[in-house]
Each structure stands twice: as structure tokens, then as C-alpha cells.
Motif scaffolding. Structure first.
Motif, PDB file in Angstrom:
ATOM      1  N   LEU A   7     -10.143  12.276  -3.119  1.00 14.59           N
ATOM      2  CA  LEU A   7      -8.891  11.979  -3.820  1.00 14.59           C
ATOM      3  C   LEU A   7      -7.856  11.482  -2.820  1.00 14.59           C
ATOM      4  O   LEU A   7      -8.070  11.540  -1.597  1.00 14.59           O
ATOM      5  CB  LEU A   7      -8.370  13.235  -4.515  1.00 14.59           C
ATOM      6  N   MET A   8      -6.725  11.025  -3.331  1.00 16.64           N
ATOM      7  CA  MET A   8      -5.613  10.675  -2.449  1.00 16.64           C
ATOM      8  C   MET A   8      -4.880  11.943  -2.021  1.00 16.64           C
ATOM      9  O   MET A   8      -4.792  12.900  -2.794  1.00 16.64           O
ATOM     10  CB  MET A   8      -4.638   9.751  -3.180  1.00 16.64           C
ATOM     11  N   LYS A   9      -4.358  11.930  -0.806  1.00 15.40           N
ATOM     12  CA  LYS A   9      -3.516  13.047  -0.360  1.00 15.40           C
ATOM     13  C   LYS A   9      -2.241  13.089  -1.202  1.00 15.40           C
ATOM     14  O   LYS A   9      -1.813  12.060  -1.735  1.00 15.40           O
ATOM     15  CB  LYS A   9      -3.138  12.844   1.110  1.00 15.40           C
ATOM     16  N   PRO A  10      -1.627  14.267  -1.316  1.00 16.19           N
ATOM     17  CA  PRO A  10      -0.344  14.348  -2.034  1.00 16.19           C
ATOM     18  C   PRO A  10       0.668  13.371  -1.425  1.00 16.19           C
ATOM     19  O   PRO A  10       0.624  13.085  -0.226  1.00 16.19           O
ATOM     20  CB  PRO A  10       0.104  15.799  -1.809  1.00 16.19           C
ATOM     21  N   LYS A  41       0.877  -1.188   0.000  1.00 21.94           N
ATOM     22  CA  LYS A  41       0.000   0.000   0.000  1.00 21.94           C
ATOM     23  C   LYS A  41       0.908   1.231   0.000  1.00 21.94           C
ATOM     24  O   LYS A  41       1.781   1.365   0.865  1.00 21.94           O
ATOM     25  CB  LYS A  41      -0.868  -0.014   1.266  1.00 21.94           C
ATOM     26  N   VAL A  42       0.690   2.148  -0.960  1.00 23.55           N
ATOM     27  CA  VAL A  42       1.614   3.289  -1.087  1.00 23.55           C
ATOM     28  C   VAL A  42       0.960   4.654  -0.883  1.00 23.55           C
ATOM     29  O   VAL A  42       1.646   5.667  -0.859  1.00 23.55           O
ATOM     30  CB  VAL A  42       2.341   3.289  -2.456  1.00 23.55           C
ATOM     31  N   ASP A  43      -0.366   4.699  -0.757  1.00 22.70           N
ATOM     32  CA  ASP A  43      -0.988   6.028  -0.613  1.00 22.70           C
ATOM     33  C   ASP A  43      -0.837   6.543   0.817  1.00 22.70           C
ATOM     34  O   ASP A  43      -0.533   5.796   1.742  1.00 22.70           O
ATOM     35  CB  ASP A  43      -2.465   5.983  -1.021  1.00 22.70           C
ATOM     36  N   LYS A  44      -1.060   7.840   0.975  1.00 26.98           N
ATOM     37  CA  LYS A  44      -0.934   8.482   2.288  1.00 26.98           C
ATOM     38  C   LYS A  44      -2.298   8.845   2.866  1.00 26.98           C
ATOM     39  O   LYS A  44      -2.423   9.764   3.678  1.00 26.98           O
ATOM     40  CB  LYS A  44      -0.068   9.744   2.165  1.00 26.98           C
ATOM     41  N   GLY A  45      -3.330   8.136   2.427  1.00 33.92           N
ATOM     42  CA  GLY A  45      -4.670   8.397   2.953  1.00 33.92           C
ATOM     43  C   GLY A  45      -5.467   9.310   2.043  1.00 33.92           C
ATOM     44  O   GLY A  45      -5.025   9.712   0.964  1.00 33.92           O
ATOM     45  N   LEU A  46      -6.668   9.643   2.516  1.00 35.45           N
ATOM     46  CA  LEU A  46      -7.641  10.362   1.684  1.00 35.45           C
ATOM     47  C   LEU A  46      -7.696  11.849   2.019  1.00 35.45           C
ATOM     48  O   LEU A  46      -7.607  12.237   3.184  1.00 35.45           O
ATOM     49  CB  LEU A  46      -9.032   9.764   1.907  1.00 35.45           C
ATOM     50  N   MET A  70      -3.246   1.691  -4.098  1.00 37.84           N
ATOM     51  CA  MET A  70      -3.562   3.041  -3.596  1.00 37.84           C
ATOM     52  C   MET A  70      -5.058   3.274  -3.759  1.00 37.84           C
ATOM     53  O   MET A  70      -5.652   2.904  -4.764  1.00 37.84           O
ATOM     54  CB  MET A  70      -2.751   4.095  -4.351  1.00 37.84           C
ATOM     55  N   ARG A  71      -5.651   3.906  -2.754  1.00 40.17           N
ATOM     56  CA  ARG A  71      -7.109   3.967  -2.665  1.00 40.17           C
ATOM     57  C   ARG A  71      -7.640   5.387  -2.699  1.00 40.17           C
ATOM     58  O   ARG A  71      -7.121   6.282  -2.042  1.00 40.17           O
ATOM     59  CB  ARG A  71      -7.522   3.291  -1.350  1.00 40.17           C
ATOM     60  N   SER A  72      -8.693   5.573  -3.501  1.00 41.01           N
ATOM     61  CA  SER A  72      -9.527   6.777  -3.484  1.00 41.01           C
ATOM     62  C   SER A  72     -10.950   6.302  -3.196  1.00 41.01           C
ATOM     63  O   SER A  72     -11.238   5.114  -3.311  1.00 41.01           O
ATOM     64  CB  SER A  72      -9.524   7.479  -4.836  1.00 41.01           C
ATOM     65  N   VAL A  73     -11.853   7.233  -2.876  1.00 44.46           N
ATOM     66  CA  VAL A  73     -13.238   6.837  -2.572  1.00 44.46           C
ATOM     67  C   VAL A  73     -14.222   7.718  -3.343  1.00 44.46           C
ATOM     68  O   VAL A  73     -14.079   8.936  -3.394  1.00 44.46           O
ATOM     69  CB  VAL A  73     -13.525   6.912  -1.050  1.00 44.46           C
ATOM     70  N   ILE A  74     -15.225   7.053  -3.928  1.00 42.87           N
ATOM     71  CA  ILE A  74     -16.302   7.731  -4.647  1.00 42.87           C
ATOM     72  C   ILE A  74     -17.582   7.586  -3.836  1.00 42.87           C
ATOM     73  O   ILE A  74     -18.011   6.465  -3.555  1.00 42.87           O
ATOM     74  CB  ILE A  74     -16.480   7.099  -6.051  1.00 42.87           C
ATOM     75  N   ALA A 120     -11.816  13.020 -11.850  1.00 41.28           N
ATOM     76  CA  ALA A 120     -10.629  13.477 -11.099  1.00 41.28           C
ATOM     77  C   ALA A 120      -9.967  12.308 -10.364  1.00 41.28           C
ATOM     78  O   ALA A 120      -8.734  12.208 -10.309  1.00 41.28           O
ATOM     79  CB  ALA A 120     -11.019  14.576 -10.116  1.00 41.28           C
ATOM     80  N   VAL A 121     -10.787  11.419  -9.801  1.00 43.39           N
ATOM     81  CA  VAL A 121     -10.254  10.242  -9.101  1.00 43.39           C
ATOM     82  C   VAL A 121      -9.452   9.364 -10.060  1.00 43.39           C
ATOM     83  O   VAL A 121      -8.319   8.965  -9.774  1.00 43.39           O
ATOM     84  CB  VAL A 121     -11.413   9.419  -8.460  1.00 43.39           C
ATOM     85  N   VAL A 122     -10.040   9.070 -11.214  1.00 50.21           N
ATOM     86  CA  VAL A 122      -9.383   8.160 -12.159  1.00 50.21           C
ATOM     87  C   VAL A 122      -8.148   8.826 -12.779  1.00 50.21           C
ATOM     88  O   VAL A 122      -7.101   8.179 -12.948  1.00 50.21           O
ATOM     89  CB  VAL A 122     -10.378   7.668 -13.227  1.00 50.21           C
ATOM     90  N   ASP A 123      -8.249  10.122 -13.094  1.00 50.57           N
ATOM     91  CA  ASP A 123      -7.082  10.855 -13.616  1.00 50.57           C
ATOM     92  C   ASP A 123      -5.915  10.757 -12.630  1.00 50.57           C
ATOM     93  O   ASP A 123      -4.771  10.470 -13.028  1.00 50.57           O
ATOM     94  CB  ASP A 123      -7.424  12.338 -13.838  1.00 50.57           C
ATOM     95  N   GLN A 124      -6.199  11.010 -11.358  1.00 51.18           N
ATOM     96  CA  GLN A 124      -5.134  10.971 -10.345  1.00 51.18           C
ATOM     97  C   GLN A 124      -4.558   9.561 -10.211  1.00 51.18           C
ATOM     98  O   GLN A 124      -3.334   9.375 -10.143  1.00 51.18           O
ATOM     99  CB  GLN A 124      -5.672  11.457  -8.991  1.00 51.18           C
TER     100      GLN A 124
END
Length: 297
Positions: free
Chosen positions: A116-119, A102-107, A140-144, A154-158
Motif C-alpha cells: 500500500l501507499m504510506k500514510p 507525484k504525490v505519494d510518500k512511497g510504499l 500515486m503508486r501502489s504495488v501488487i 485494499a490497494v484499490v480501496d486506498q
């Protein structure tokens, strides 16, 4: 990239275990396991306890590559050891299970019906370490939360922007735009999401490969085009808060969709169980999730 691991993830029978609860969700994961907050007094002690829980899961005979193709780890788990080996090496060498990180830093805060994901400015360094630790892919996770076309785009672009950074580092990204299972317009969100994902997948070069981790769709087989897309290694499903029995029932109606469950995998495990009880509870979960992942038309 490890070709035998790629082949296993692409064509193997089984599912992916999500062992990557982190940060804010760690106390909850520990509490579900029967370790309450008075058992630790700081973050280090908390992470040691959660590593003990994950070690118990991974070393269990029920955690078996006959059923489990891969496992998603949290950064601290990647840097920790099991029986003297780094966790990813233990998974790959002792268990023949493919390690993900898991590489994201949260929402970020909700905007346009999505989070979106945090920077993540340290991602390149983390990907370097992931390669050193023999990680195969990332998640890495985003939420719709609402069927807002602008937000979903925007979610999918990111996700794909960061996904390309991960591909360049030689890893396979699991792109996870989760649709909230409690969303009032979940099915509409899934239609918009599918179209956005297809747009991006069609733009990838022939050497770029991604995985997708999606909520089990309201309408069975909504994601067939994604599952069959040549740039998609595998499509996996999150349990999203459904109890395991319900998650399995919904999953089994979707041909070619396999599980990547977290809570639905570990729900019946408890720190006070004997090893025999623990292994039996884990085996029951693994067997049922495996069956739902492969027993499709």
C-alpha cells in the motif's frame, strides 16, 4: 480545471513522460545518467543534479508536444525553476505539455501480497501548492506482487479514497496500482485488479474523473473496459522495468493504451553526451514510444 489541458489528455495523440523518480530512486536515476554518488555529498546537491538532468530533458527540442501530452514531476521539481519559470508553467506555456505531480510518500511494507501507499497526512497542503503551481493532475503508486484478492482490494480501496481527496481539490488523479512484471501470477492479478477498478469506477459520480496508470497486461487488451469507461480520462502504461524495445512491443498490442514511461524514456541519456548526441538519443526514445502509443489497430 483547464479545459484545453483536459481535452489534450483525453483525446490527444502521444504519451506521458514520467520524470518523477524521487527519494530512494534518485541515486539510481542519476547513476543511469552517468552521475555517480561521488559527484554529490548531500541531498540538496543530489536534487540539484537531478533537476539539471530534468531541465536538460524538458528544454530539449526532442521534448515536443507533438509527441508528449503530459509530464509527471516530483515535488522538488515542481518547486524548482527552468529558465526563470516554475517547471509546470514552463511545461504548459513554453512546451504546451500538461504538468502532473507525484504525490505519494512511497510504499509501505508488503502485506497480503501488496504494498500500500504510506500514510500521507500532508496531502491537502501539497494539493494546495499544486494548484498554486498550476498542476493539472497527480500520480500515486501502489504495488501488487501476488494475486491476493484481499490485498488487491485494499490497494484499490486506498487509491480511490485518496483519489477522491484529489478530485475535491480540483485535480485529476492518476491512480497507479502497478502489478509487478516479475510476479508469477501477473495475469491473475490483472483480472482481479480490473474487477476492483470497475467496481470503484462505477461508483463515481458523473463529475468525478480519474486516470489509470497500469502495468502493460500479460494478455493484450485486458483493460479495454477500463479504457472505454466514461469516468476514465485516459489509461496509461508504465514500463515496469521492461527494456524500451520490449515495453514498446507489448504496449502496441493494446488498443487505446498509451505510454507513461520513466526509465524506458531516459535510458540512453548520459551527462557526458554533447547536446547533439543527447537530443538525438532523446528523440529516438520519444519517437519510438510515441509510435507504440498510437500505432494500434
Amino acid at each position: 480545471m483547464n479545459n484545453s489541458q483536459f481535452e489534450k489528455i483525453k483525446n490527444g495523440k502521444g504519451f506521458i513522460a514520467a520524470l518523477d523518480q524521487s527519494g530512494g530512486s534518485t541515486p539510481k536515476a542519476l547513476a543511469n545518467y552517468g552521475v555517480l554518488e561521488d559527484a554529490y555529498s548531500n541531498e540538496e546537491e543530489m536534487f540539484n543534479l537531478v533537476h539539471e538532468m530534468r531541465t536538460r530533458i524538458i528544454t530539449s527540442p526532442a521534448f515536443d508536444s507533438t509527441y508528449i501530452l503530459g509530464a509527471i514531476l516530483f515535488e522538488q521539481t515542481m518547486d524548482s525553476k527552468i529558465e526563470g519559470m516554475y517547471t509546470a508553467d514552463y511545461l504548459a506555456e513554453k512546451k504546451e505539455i500538461v504538468p502532473f505531480l507525484k504525490v505519494d510518500k512511497g510504499l509501505a511494507e508488503q502485506s497480503n501480497g501488496v504494498q500500500l501507499m504510506k500514510p500521507n497526512p500532508g496531502l491537502d497542503k501539497l494539493l494546495e501548492r499544486a494548484n498554486e503551481r498550476n498542476i493539472f493532475g497527480t500520480k500515486m503508486r501502489s504495488v501488487i506482487k501476488e494475486a491476493n484478492p484481499e490485498g488487491i482490494k485494499a490497494v484499490v480501496d486506498q487509491q480511490f479514497e485518496v483519489g477522491k481527496q484529489i478530485i475535491e481539490a480540483g485535480l485529476v488523479p492518476i491512480i497507479e496500482p502497478e502489478v509487478d512484471i516479475n510476479s508469477s501470477d501477473k495475469e491473475k492479478s490483472e483480472e482481479i485488479l480490473k474487477d476492483e477498478l470497475l467496481n470503484h469506477l462505477n461508483d463515481l459520480s458523473e463529475t468525478d474523473n480519474v486516470m489509470l496508470k497500469l502495468s502493460i497486461p500479460t494478455k493484450a487488451n485486458t483493460y479495454q473496459e477500463l479504457i472505454q469507461h466514461p469516468r476514465v480520462v485516459r489509461v496509461v502504461a508504465l514500463s515496469g522495468g521492461y527494456p524500451r524495445v520490449e515495453a514498446n512491443e507489448k504496449l502496441a498490442k493494446n488498443d487505446g493504451l498509451i505510454a507513461s514511461f520513466s526509465r524506458a524514456l531516459s535510458d540512453d541519456l548520459n551527462v557526458n553526451q554533447t547536446d547533439e548526441e543527447f537530443n538525438a538519443a532523446l528523440k529516438e526514445a520519444v519517437d519510438s514510444i510515441y509510435d507504440a502509443s498510437i500505432n494500434q489497430k
